[in-house]
Design an enzyme around this catalytic site. Structure first.
Site, short mmCIF file in Angstrom:
data_model
loop_
_atom_site.label_atom_id
_atom_site.label_comp_id
_atom_site.label_asym_id
_atom_site.label_seq_id
_atom_site.Cartn_x
_atom_site.Cartn_y
_atom_site.Cartn_z
N ASP A 171 0.83 -1.20 0.00
CA ASP A 171 0.00 0.00 0.00
C ASP A 171 0.87 1.26 0.00
O ASP A 171 1.69 1.46 0.91
CB ASP A 171 -0.87 -0.05 1.27
CG ASP A 171 -1.96 1.00 1.25
OD1 ASP A 171 -1.78 2.06 0.64
OD2 ASP A 171 -3.00 0.76 1.90
N ASP A 194 -8.38 3.49 -8.86
CA ASP A 194 -9.68 2.81 -8.73
C ASP A 194 -10.71 3.87 -8.34
O ASP A 194 -10.54 4.57 -7.33
CB ASP A 194 -9.59 1.73 -7.65
CG ASP A 194 -8.59 0.65 -8.01
OD1 ASP A 194 -8.51 0.26 -9.19
OD2 ASP A 194 -7.84 0.20 -7.10
N LYS A 206 -19.40 4.27 -6.23
CA LYS A 206 -20.57 4.34 -5.34
C LYS A 206 -20.28 5.32 -4.20
O LYS A 206 -19.21 5.25 -3.58
CB LYS A 206 -20.88 2.97 -4.76
CG LYS A 206 -21.40 2.00 -5.80
CD LYS A 206 -21.72 0.66 -5.18
CE LYS A 206 -22.14 -0.30 -6.29
NZ LYS A 206 -21.99 -1.70 -5.93
C1 LIG Z 1 -7.37 1.21 -12.19
S1 LIG Z 1 -5.76 0.62 -11.92
C2 LIG Z 1 -4.77 1.74 -12.89
C3 LIG Z 1 -3.39 1.21 -13.15
C4 LIG Z 1 -2.44 2.14 -13.95
N1 LIG Z 1 -2.13 3.34 -13.22
C5 LIG Z 1 -3.02 2.46 -15.30
O1 LIG Z 1 -3.37 3.63 -15.53
O2 LIG Z 1 -3.10 1.55 -16.16
C6 LIG Z 1 -5.41 1.17 -10.27
C7 LIG Z 1 -4.26 0.39 -9.63
O3 LIG Z 1 -3.93 0.98 -8.37
C8 LIG Z 1 -3.58 -0.05 -7.47
N2 LIG Z 1 -3.74 0.48 -6.11
C9 LIG Z 1 -4.91 0.88 -5.55
N3 LIG Z 1 -4.70 1.38 -4.32
C10 LIG Z 1 -3.35 1.31 -4.11
C11 LIG Z 1 -2.51 1.68 -3.02
N4 LIG Z 1 -3.02 2.23 -1.91
N5 LIG Z 1 -1.19 1.47 -3.13
C12 LIG Z 1 -0.67 0.92 -4.26
N6 LIG Z 1 -1.41 0.56 -5.32
C13 LIG Z 1 -2.73 0.75 -5.25
C14 LIG Z 1 -4.52 -1.19 -7.83
O4 LIG Z 1 -4.01 -2.45 -7.43
C15 LIG Z 1 -4.60 -1.06 -9.35
O5 LIG Z 1 -3.65 -1.87 -10.01
#
Ligand SMILES: C[S@@+](CC[C@H](N)C(=O)[O-])C[C@H]1O[C@@H](n2cnc3c(N)ncnc32)[C@H](O)[C@@H]1O
Length: 228
Positions: A116, A138, A142
């Site tokens: 994280d 992400d 909602k």
């Molecule tokens: C929707 S994807 C977008 C990935 C990339 N940035 C792209 O544009 O293709 C969001 C990514 O953020 C990661 N993620 C979400 N919260 C996170 C956190 N607190 N620390 C590290 N990674 C995180 C998720 O595992 C996911 O792979």
């Protein structure tokens, strides 16, 4: 509004790993990992010590992180991702078969944080980052999941603390709810000067999620924040 929950809601694991992916995680990830003990002096994790320190939160498949690290050898990039298959994707691009993940030369200006990103941000010293990237986070569209969003009023002070004055935070999102949320959240703070960029600047390498969004007919928005 309650502060964001400090637990992860997204997926950490996806489909089962193939033997090559397992080998990449076992042999290459430890060689590239940003050591938690280096958080107090993050430049010490790179060889040589970088002129600028950058952090990417949620690098997904790693396209952007790899392109930035290659284009900016003087900058040290800590790339954070929790999704195992994403970490494997970055490693597979960086170390194509049949190269041996245990011995192949690895970039000195790229370090991975396979956890994280919020925990790392909390551990970093004040004003140590020159740039931060948050590309297509992400969206948690909602309303009842709003506390899970990375951009959150209660999280901004902690991010502002680690970015140096004049430092840049790049954000992109294709989700209309998240776009409104980012606009409202950034409109109600004083730490950052905010510029909305209509089209992705050439110095922002594209990502897989951006390609998906464009293919689905969605319109990404891009923001450039400057730490005051
Ligand atoms: C929707 S994807 C977008 C990935 C990339 N940035 C792209 O544009 O293709 C969001 C990514 O953020 C990661 N993620 C979400 N919260 C996170 C956190 N607190 N620390 C590290 N990674 C995180 C998720 O595992 C996911 O792979």
């Amino acid at each position: 509004m309650k502060p964001p929950a400090d637990r992860l809601y997204g997926r950490a694991r996806g489909h089962a790993l193939r033997p090559r992916q397992r080998k990449l995680l076992d042999a290459a990830l430890p060689r590239l990992a940003f050591p938690p003990a280096a958080a107090a002096d993050p430049g010490s994790a790179f060889a040589p010590r970088p002129r600028a320190l950058w952090l990417e939160v949620g690098f997904g498949g790693g396209e952007h992180a790899l392109a930035q690290a290659e284009a900016h050898p003087d900058s040290g990039l800590i790339a954070a991702e929790v999704f195992e298959n994403g970490i494997c994707s970055l490693l597979s691009h960086l170390i194509p078969a049949p190269a041996d993940p245990a011995t192949v030369a690895l970039p000195g200006n790229l370090r991975l944080w396979a956890a994280d990103a919020r925990g790392l941000i909390r551990a970093l010293p004040d004003a140590c980052l020159d740039r931060m990237f948050l590309l297509f986070p992400d969206p948690w569209p909602k309303a009842r999941h709003a506390r899970r969003r990375f951009v959150h009023p209660a999280a901004l002070a902690g991010i502002a603390r680690v970015l140096r004055p004049g430092g840049e935070w790049r954000i992109a999102s294709d989700d209309p709810t998240y776009q409104d949320w980012v606009r409202a959240t950034l409109g109600a703070q004083d730490w950052f000067a905010v510029e909305t960029v209509a089209a992705r600047p050439p110095s922002w390498p594209p990502t897989r999620y951006e390609a998906k969004a464009l293919a689905a007919g969605r319109t990404p928005l891009y923001w450039r924040l400057t730490r005051r």
